[in-house]
Design a protein around this motif. Structure first.
Motif, PDB file in Angstrom:
ATOM      1  N   PHE A  89     -57.569 105.144  36.002  1.00 14.64           N
ATOM      2  CA  PHE A  89     -58.470 104.681  37.053  1.00 14.64           C
ATOM      3  C   PHE A  89     -59.795 105.436  36.999  1.00 14.64           C
ATOM      4  O   PHE A  89     -60.870 104.838  37.072  1.00 14.64           O
ATOM      5  CB  PHE A  89     -57.827 104.850  38.437  1.00 14.64           C
ATOM      6  CG  PHE A  89     -58.767 104.503  39.555  1.00 14.64           C
ATOM      7  CD1 PHE A  89     -58.889 103.193  39.973  1.00 14.64           C
ATOM      8  CD2 PHE A  89     -59.534 105.486  40.160  1.00 14.64           C
ATOM      9  CE1 PHE A  89     -59.786 102.860  40.995  1.00 14.64           C
ATOM     10  CE2 PHE A  89     -60.425 105.161  41.175  1.00 14.64           C
ATOM     11  CZ  PHE A  89     -60.544 103.847  41.594  1.00 14.64           C
ATOM     12  N   GLN A  90     -59.715 106.763  36.879  1.00  9.86           N
ATOM     13  CA  GLN A  90     -60.932 107.562  36.843  1.00  9.86           C
ATOM     14  C   GLN A  90     -61.772 107.243  35.608  1.00  9.86           C
ATOM     15  O   GLN A  90     -63.006 107.201  35.683  1.00  9.86           O
ATOM     16  CB  GLN A  90     -60.606 109.050  36.901  1.00  9.86           C
ATOM     17  CG  GLN A  90     -60.121 109.465  38.271  1.00  9.86           C
ATOM     18  CD  GLN A  90     -59.909 110.957  38.376  1.00  9.86           C
ATOM     19  OE1 GLN A  90     -59.687 111.648  37.390  1.00  9.86           O
ATOM     20  NE2 GLN A  90     -59.968 111.454  39.595  1.00  9.86           N
ATOM     21  N   SER A  91     -61.121 107.021  34.472  1.00  5.57           N
ATOM     22  CA  SER A  91     -61.854 106.653  33.253  1.00  5.57           C
ATOM     23  C   SER A  91     -62.565 105.319  33.437  1.00  5.57           C
ATOM     24  O   SER A  91     -63.727 105.162  33.038  1.00  5.57           O
ATOM     25  CB  SER A  91     -60.902 106.574  32.062  1.00  5.57           C
ATOM     26  OG  SER A  91     -60.388 107.847  31.762  1.00  5.57           O
ATOM     27  N   GLU A  92     -61.890 104.375  34.037  1.00  4.49           N
ATOM     28  CA  GLU A  92     -62.511 103.064  34.281  1.00  4.49           C
ATOM     29  C   GLU A  92     -63.666 103.185  35.267  1.00  4.49           C
ATOM     30  O   GLU A  92     -64.701 102.539  35.116  1.00  4.49           O
ATOM     31  CB  GLU A  92     -61.475 102.067  34.796  1.00  4.49           C
ATOM     32  CG  GLU A  92     -62.024 100.685  35.088  1.00  4.49           C
ATOM     33  CD  GLU A  92     -62.691 100.010  33.893  1.00  4.49           C
ATOM     34  OE1 GLU A  92     -63.586  99.159  34.125  1.00  4.49           O
ATOM     35  OE2 GLU A  92     -62.336 100.309  32.737  1.00  4.49           O
ATOM     36  N   TRP A  93     -63.516 104.010  36.287  1.00  3.36           N
ATOM     37  CA  TRP A  93     -64.584 104.249  37.264  1.00  3.36           C
ATOM     38  C   TRP A  93     -65.831 104.763  36.557  1.00  3.36           C
ATOM     39  O   TRP A  93     -66.932 104.269  36.777  1.00  3.36           O
ATOM     40  CB  TRP A  93     -64.093 105.245  38.314  1.00  3.36           C
ATOM     41  CG  TRP A  93     -65.131 105.760  39.258  1.00  3.36           C
ATOM     42  CD1 TRP A  93     -65.649 107.015  39.280  1.00  3.36           C
ATOM     43  CD2 TRP A  93     -65.777 105.052  40.323  1.00  3.36           C
ATOM     44  NE1 TRP A  93     -66.575 107.133  40.301  1.00  3.36           N
ATOM     45  CE2 TRP A  93     -66.670 105.937  40.953  1.00  3.36           C
ATOM     46  CE3 TRP A  93     -65.674 103.756  40.808  1.00  3.36           C
ATOM     47  CZ2 TRP A  93     -67.464 105.579  42.024  1.00  3.36           C
ATOM     48  CZ3 TRP A  93     -66.459 103.389  41.887  1.00  3.36           C
ATOM     49  CH2 TRP A  93     -67.338 104.295  42.480  1.00  3.36           C
ATOM     50  N   LYS A 124     -71.817 101.645  32.681  1.00  3.72           N
ATOM     51  CA  LYS A 124     -72.232 100.262  32.447  1.00  3.72           C
ATOM     52  C   LYS A 124     -73.369  99.858  33.395  1.00  3.72           C
ATOM     53  O   LYS A 124     -74.344  99.209  32.986  1.00  3.72           O
ATOM     54  CB  LYS A 124     -71.036  99.320  32.622  1.00  3.72           C
ATOM     55  CG  LYS A 124     -71.283  97.913  32.183  1.00  3.72           C
ATOM     56  CD  LYS A 124     -69.987  97.108  32.272  1.00  3.72           C
ATOM     57  CE  LYS A 124     -70.191  95.718  31.742  1.00  3.72           C
ATOM     58  NZ  LYS A 124     -68.933  94.951  31.734  1.00  3.72           N
ATOM     59  N   LEU A 125     -73.274 100.256  34.656  1.00  2.00           N
ATOM     60  CA  LEU A 125     -74.348  99.980  35.616  1.00  2.00           C
ATOM     61  C   LEU A 125     -75.643 100.669  35.205  1.00  2.00           C
ATOM     62  O   LEU A 125     -76.736 100.099  35.316  1.00  2.00           O
ATOM     63  CB  LEU A 125     -73.940 100.420  37.020  1.00  2.00           C
ATOM     64  CG  LEU A 125     -72.901  99.564  37.724  1.00  2.00           C
ATOM     65  CD1 LEU A 125     -72.435 100.242  39.008  1.00  2.00           C
ATOM     66  CD2 LEU A 125     -73.448  98.178  38.017  1.00  2.00           C
ATOM     67  N   ILE A 126     -75.524 101.891  34.719  1.00  3.66           N
ATOM     68  CA  ILE A 126     -76.709 102.617  34.264  1.00  3.66           C
ATOM     69  C   ILE A 126     -77.306 101.937  33.038  1.00  3.66           C
ATOM     70  O   ILE A 126     -78.530 101.802  32.930  1.00  3.66           O
ATOM     71  CB  ILE A 126     -76.373 104.094  33.994  1.00  3.66           C
ATOM     72  CG1 ILE A 126     -76.023 104.792  35.318  1.00  3.66           C
ATOM     73  CG2 ILE A 126     -77.523 104.810  33.281  1.00  3.66           C
ATOM     74  CD1 ILE A 126     -75.383 106.144  35.166  1.00  3.66           C
ATOM     75  N   ASP A 127     -76.458 101.485  32.128  1.00  3.73           N
ATOM     76  CA  ASP A 127     -76.951 100.750  30.952  1.00  3.73           C
ATOM     77  C   ASP A 127     -77.705  99.487  31.375  1.00  3.73           C
ATOM     78  O   ASP A 127     -78.766  99.174  30.828  1.00  3.73           O
ATOM     79  CB  ASP A 127     -75.796 100.368  30.021  1.00  3.73           C
ATOM     80  CG  ASP A 127     -75.362 101.511  29.122  1.00  3.73           C
ATOM     81  OD1 ASP A 127     -76.195 102.400  28.838  1.00  3.73           O
ATOM     82  OD2 ASP A 127     -74.189 101.511  28.709  1.00  3.73           O
ATOM     83  N   PRO A 147     -76.820 107.838  29.607  1.00  3.68           N
ATOM     84  CA  PRO A 147     -76.025 107.194  30.659  1.00  3.68           C
ATOM     85  C   PRO A 147     -74.766 107.975  31.047  1.00  3.68           C
ATOM     86  O   PRO A 147     -74.438 108.058  32.232  1.00  3.68           O
ATOM     87  CB  PRO A 147     -75.664 105.833  30.066  1.00  3.68           C
ATOM     88  CG  PRO A 147     -76.748 105.567  29.076  1.00  3.68           C
ATOM     89  CD  PRO A 147     -77.090 106.915  28.501  1.00  3.68           C
ATOM     90  N   ALA A 148     -74.095 108.563  30.075  1.00  2.00           N
ATOM     91  CA  ALA A 148     -72.877 109.309  30.391  1.00  2.00           C
ATOM     92  C   ALA A 148     -73.195 110.552  31.216  1.00  2.00           C
ATOM     93  O   ALA A 148     -72.468 110.893  32.152  1.00  2.00           O
ATOM     94  CB  ALA A 148     -72.133 109.691  29.110  1.00  2.00           C
ATOM     95  N   GLN A 149     -74.294 111.228  30.895  1.00  2.00           N
ATOM     96  CA  GLN A 149     -74.688 112.414  31.660  1.00  2.00           C
ATOM     97  C   GLN A 149     -75.099 112.036  33.085  1.00  2.00           C
ATOM     98  O   GLN A 149     -74.701 112.688  34.047  1.00  2.00           O
ATOM     99  CB  GLN A 149     -75.832 113.164  30.972  1.00  2.00           C
ATOM    100  CG  GLN A 149     -76.310 114.394  31.718  1.00  2.00           C
ATOM    101  CD  GLN A 149     -75.240 115.455  31.852  1.00  2.00           C
ATOM    102  OE1 GLN A 149     -74.427 115.650  30.949  1.00  2.00           O
ATOM    103  NE2 GLN A 149     -75.221 116.152  32.979  1.00  2.00           N
ATOM    104  N   LEU A 150     -75.885 110.984  33.206  1.00  2.00           N
ATOM    105  CA  LEU A 150     -76.315 110.539  34.533  1.00  2.00           C
ATOM    106  C   LEU A 150     -75.110 110.114  35.361  1.00  2.00           C
ATOM    107  O   LEU A 150     -75.001 110.459  36.543  1.00  2.00           O
ATOM    108  CB  LEU A 150     -77.338 109.402  34.418  1.00  2.00           C
ATOM    109  CG  LEU A 150     -77.880 108.837  35.724  1.00  2.00           C
ATOM    110  CD1 LEU A 150     -78.485 109.913  36.609  1.00  2.00           C
ATOM    111  CD2 LEU A 150     -78.899 107.742  35.426  1.00  2.00           C
ATOM    112  N   ALA A 151     -74.176 109.398  34.744  1.00  2.00           N
ATOM    113  CA  ALA A 151     -72.962 108.990  35.457  1.00  2.00           C
ATOM    114  C   ALA A 151     -72.175 110.204  35.929  1.00  2.00           C
ATOM    115  O   ALA A 151     -71.679 110.241  37.063  1.00  2.00           O
ATOM    116  CB  ALA A 151     -72.094 108.110  34.558  1.00  2.00           C
ATOM    117  N   PHE A 152     -72.085 111.222  35.077  1.00  2.00           N
ATOM    118  CA  PHE A 152     -71.385 112.449  35.438  1.00  2.00           C
ATOM    119  C   PHE A 152     -72.039 113.104  36.652  1.00  2.00           C
ATOM    120  O   PHE A 152     -71.364 113.522  37.599  1.00  2.00           O
ATOM    121  CB  PHE A 152     -71.370 113.414  34.249  1.00  2.00           C
ATOM    122  CG  PHE A 152     -70.698 114.717  34.551  1.00  2.00           C
ATOM    123  CD1 PHE A 152     -69.325 114.857  34.427  1.00  2.00           C
ATOM    124  CD2 PHE A 152     -71.436 115.818  34.975  1.00  2.00           C
ATOM    125  CE1 PHE A 152     -68.697 116.061  34.719  1.00  2.00           C
ATOM    126  CE2 PHE A 152     -70.825 117.024  35.269  1.00  2.00           C
ATOM    127  CZ  PHE A 152     -69.444 117.148  35.140  1.00  2.00           C
TER     128      PHE A 152
END
Length: 142
Positions: free
Chosen positions: A43-47, A53-56, A70-75
């Motif tokens: 669940f957390q991975s999908e979140w 994806k939203l950032i992309d 995107p991964a850093q911003l999401a984090f």
């Protein structure tokens, strides 16, 4: 890009006793292998994939600078959500959600301009590590 409506509680009536179920379950089960832990991890991975994806999409629309990771911003965004949840659970102060909303909004505004030192007003990491801002244990690699 802005903080989605419903991403953070607004009034006391929207606060779930005990906070986010998935955050609580994760904290309880993160060191216990098994199917339940795996479901929570999935669940957390999908979140996180959804946030990336939203950032992309926002980058494609020009709402987030192409240079942003995107991964850093999401984090970073998810970290503020998680801290708001855990702080609310500990202190029952709904003002933490206003702080999270402000922090997320500020980070998203910064994301429009890209990850430049000038934009963020950050000093090089050496300033913090050599100037006594961080404990030696964190900077010595020990």
């Amino acid at each position: 890009m802005s903080v989605p409506e419903g991403a953070l509680p607004v009034g006391r009536e929207r606060h779930v006793p005990g906070g986010c179920f998935f955050a609580a379950a994760s904290a309880e089960l993160d060191t216990h292998p098994g199917q339940v832990r795996q479901r929570i991890a999935d669940f957390q991975s999908e979140w996180m994939r959804r946030i990336v994806k939203l950032i992309d999409r926002a980058r494609s629309a020009g709402d987030v600078a192409a240079e942003e990771d995107p991964a850093q911003l999401a984090f970073e965004l998810n970290s503020m959500l998680a801290l708001a949840n855990s702080t609310y659970v500990m202190f029952a102060d709904p003002a933490v959600f206003d702080r999270a909303r402000a922090g997320i909004g500020q980070r998203l505004r910064l994301a429009r301009h890209g990850p430049t030192t000038e934009c963020r007003g950050l000093l090089p990491i050496s300033t913090y590590t050599s100037g006594g801002y961080l404990p030696q244990a964190l900077t010595s690699g020990a």
